[in-house]
Design a protein around this motif. Sequence first.
Motif, PDB file in Angstrom:
ATOM      1  N   TYR A  30       0.825  -1.208   0.000  1.00 44.76           N
ATOM      2  CA  TYR A  30       0.000   0.000   0.000  1.00 44.76           C
ATOM      3  C   TYR A  30       0.863   1.264   0.000  1.00 44.76           C
ATOM      4  O   TYR A  30       0.624   2.198  -0.779  1.00 44.76           O
ATOM      5  CB  TYR A  30      -0.930   0.014   1.212  1.00 44.76           C
ATOM      6  N   ILE A  31       1.861   1.311   0.872  1.00 47.64           N
ATOM      7  CA  ILE A  31       2.691   2.509   0.977  1.00 47.64           C
ATOM      8  C   ILE A  31       3.548   2.684  -0.278  1.00 47.64           C
ATOM      9  O   ILE A  31       3.734   3.802  -0.775  1.00 47.64           O
ATOM     10  CB  ILE A  31       3.579   2.451   2.232  1.00 47.64           C
ATOM     11  N   LEU A  36       4.510   5.656  -5.318  1.00 46.34           N
ATOM     12  CA  LEU A  36       4.662   5.621  -6.768  1.00 46.34           C
ATOM     13  C   LEU A  36       3.692   6.587  -7.443  1.00 46.34           C
ATOM     14  O   LEU A  36       4.030   7.238  -8.444  1.00 46.34           O
ATOM     15  CB  LEU A  36       4.433   4.196  -7.276  1.00 46.34           C
ATOM     16  N   ALA A  37       2.482   6.700  -6.896  1.00 45.78           N
ATOM     17  CA  ALA A  37       1.492   7.627  -7.457  1.00 45.78           C
ATOM     18  C   ALA A  37       1.954   9.078  -7.371  1.00 45.78           C
ATOM     19  O   ALA A  37       1.570   9.907  -8.204  1.00 45.78           O
ATOM     20  CB  ALA A  37       0.160   7.463  -6.728  1.00 45.78           C
ATOM     21  N   VAL A  56      12.484   9.083  -0.813  1.00 48.63           N
ATOM     22  CA  VAL A  56      13.458   9.833  -1.609  1.00 48.63           C
ATOM     23  C   VAL A  56      12.698  10.625  -2.666  1.00 48.63           C
ATOM     24  O   VAL A  56      11.886  10.057  -3.404  1.00 48.63           O
ATOM     25  CB  VAL A  56      14.472   8.892  -2.289  1.00 48.63           C
ATOM     26  N   ASP A  57      12.967  11.938  -2.739  1.00 49.25           N
ATOM     27  CA  ASP A  57      12.287  12.758  -3.750  1.00 49.25           C
ATOM     28  C   ASP A  57      13.074  12.782  -5.054  1.00 49.25           C
ATOM     29  O   ASP A  57      14.115  12.123  -5.195  1.00 49.25           O
ATOM     30  CB  ASP A  57      12.030  14.166  -3.214  1.00 49.25           C
ATOM     31  N   LYS A  87      -6.208   3.961  -1.191  1.00 44.21           N
ATOM     32  CA  LYS A  87      -6.649   3.725  -2.577  1.00 44.21           C
ATOM     33  C   LYS A  87      -7.055   5.035  -3.248  1.00 44.21           C
ATOM     34  O   LYS A  87      -6.821   5.222  -4.451  1.00 44.21           O
ATOM     35  CB  LYS A  87      -7.815   2.734  -2.576  1.00 44.21           C
ATOM     36  N   LYS A  88      -7.645   5.938  -2.473  1.00 45.14           N
ATOM     37  CA  LYS A  88      -7.996   7.254  -3.003  1.00 45.14           C
ATOM     38  C   LYS A  88      -6.736   8.025  -3.377  1.00 45.14           C
ATOM     39  O   LYS A  88      -6.692   8.710  -4.420  1.00 45.14           O
ATOM     40  CB  LYS A  88      -8.803   8.026  -1.951  1.00 45.14           C
ATOM     41  N   MET A  89      -5.688   7.938  -2.544  1.00 49.86           N
ATOM     42  CA  MET A  89      -4.418   8.590  -2.857  1.00 49.86           C
ATOM     43  C   MET A  89      -3.841   8.049  -4.154  1.00 49.86           C
ATOM     44  O   MET A  89      -3.348   8.811  -4.995  1.00 49.86           O
ATOM     45  CB  MET A  89      -3.416   8.366  -1.714  1.00 49.86           C
ATOM     46  N   ILE A  90      -3.911   6.730  -4.320  1.00 54.24           N
ATOM     47  CA  ILE A  90      -3.316   6.096  -5.501  1.00 54.24           C
ATOM     48  C   ILE A  90      -4.071   6.479  -6.777  1.00 54.24           C
ATOM     49  O   ILE A  90      -3.465   6.745  -7.823  1.00 54.24           O
ATOM     50  CB  ILE A  90      -3.303   4.566  -5.319  1.00 54.24           C
TER      51      ILE A  90
END
Length: 246
Positions: A30-31, A36-37, A56-57, A87-90
Motif C-alpha cells: 500500500y505505501i 509511486l502515485a 526519496v524525492d 486507494k484514493k491517494m493512488i
Amino acid sequence: MHLERVVDVFLELARQLYYHGSNATEIEKYISDAALAYNLEVQIASIGTVIYLTVVDKKGKSITRIERIQNTSIDFNKLEQWENLIKKMISETPPISFVRDDILILKYEQNKIIRSMPINIIAVFIASFSFSFVFKGGFFEGIASGTVGTIVYLLTMRIKNKIFKDFMAGFLLHTLIKILSLYYSINPFPTLAGAVMVFVPGLLLTNGIMEIGDRNLVSGSSKLLEAIFVLGALVMGAGISAAFWR
C-alpha cells in the motif's frame, strides 16, 4: 511538496494499517503504491513491531523514519477505511495537505466510536456457543461454553500482556468448566474447546504464515513465534488447572 510532511503522512498510514490488523506485505504494498502515485521512491519494511520508512524525492533528498508500534487493536471496519484512503491517494493523487486533513478527520471520527460492551459480550457468547457445536457439543455445552467464555473475557480484558492474558484465560476457563461439571451434566471437552477459541490468536497466526509465504521472513517468523507462545500460554494455563483437579 515538503518531504518531511510526506514522510509523516506515509508513516501515519503505515502505523494505522499495522495497528488495525494489516500484515507486513499489505502495508509495504500500500505505501509503495501510494509513493509511486506521487512519483516518489520509497523503501519500507514492517518487521515485527517496527516500521522502517525511507522516502526519496526527485532531487535525491531522503528522509528515514523508524516507528515502533507498541500495541494493536484489531478492527477490520476501521482498517478498511484506512485502506480506502490509501486507494484514493493512488487513484486521485490529491495534494498531501489534503491527505493530512483526511487523516485527521478519519482519526477524529474513529476516536468518537466507542465500542459497546454489550455488543462485545454478545459476540463472545455467540462465538463460544457456536464453536462448542463444531466440537460436537450439545445445547447445554453451548450455553456453558458461552457463559464461561464471556466471564473469562471480562475478567482478563484489562490484562495487556498477551501471554499472561492467555495463561490466565486458559486457567480460568478450565477451572470454571470443571466447577460447572460438578453440578451439571455437561461434556467438558466441547465446552472448553468452544470457549478457548475466543482466545486463540487466529489473525496473528494467519499473518505470520502469510508473511513467511511472501518471504517477509523476519516479520512472519516473529509473529508466528509470538502466536506459538500465546497458544502455549493458553494450553499451559488449562494444563495447570487440570493438574490441580486431578
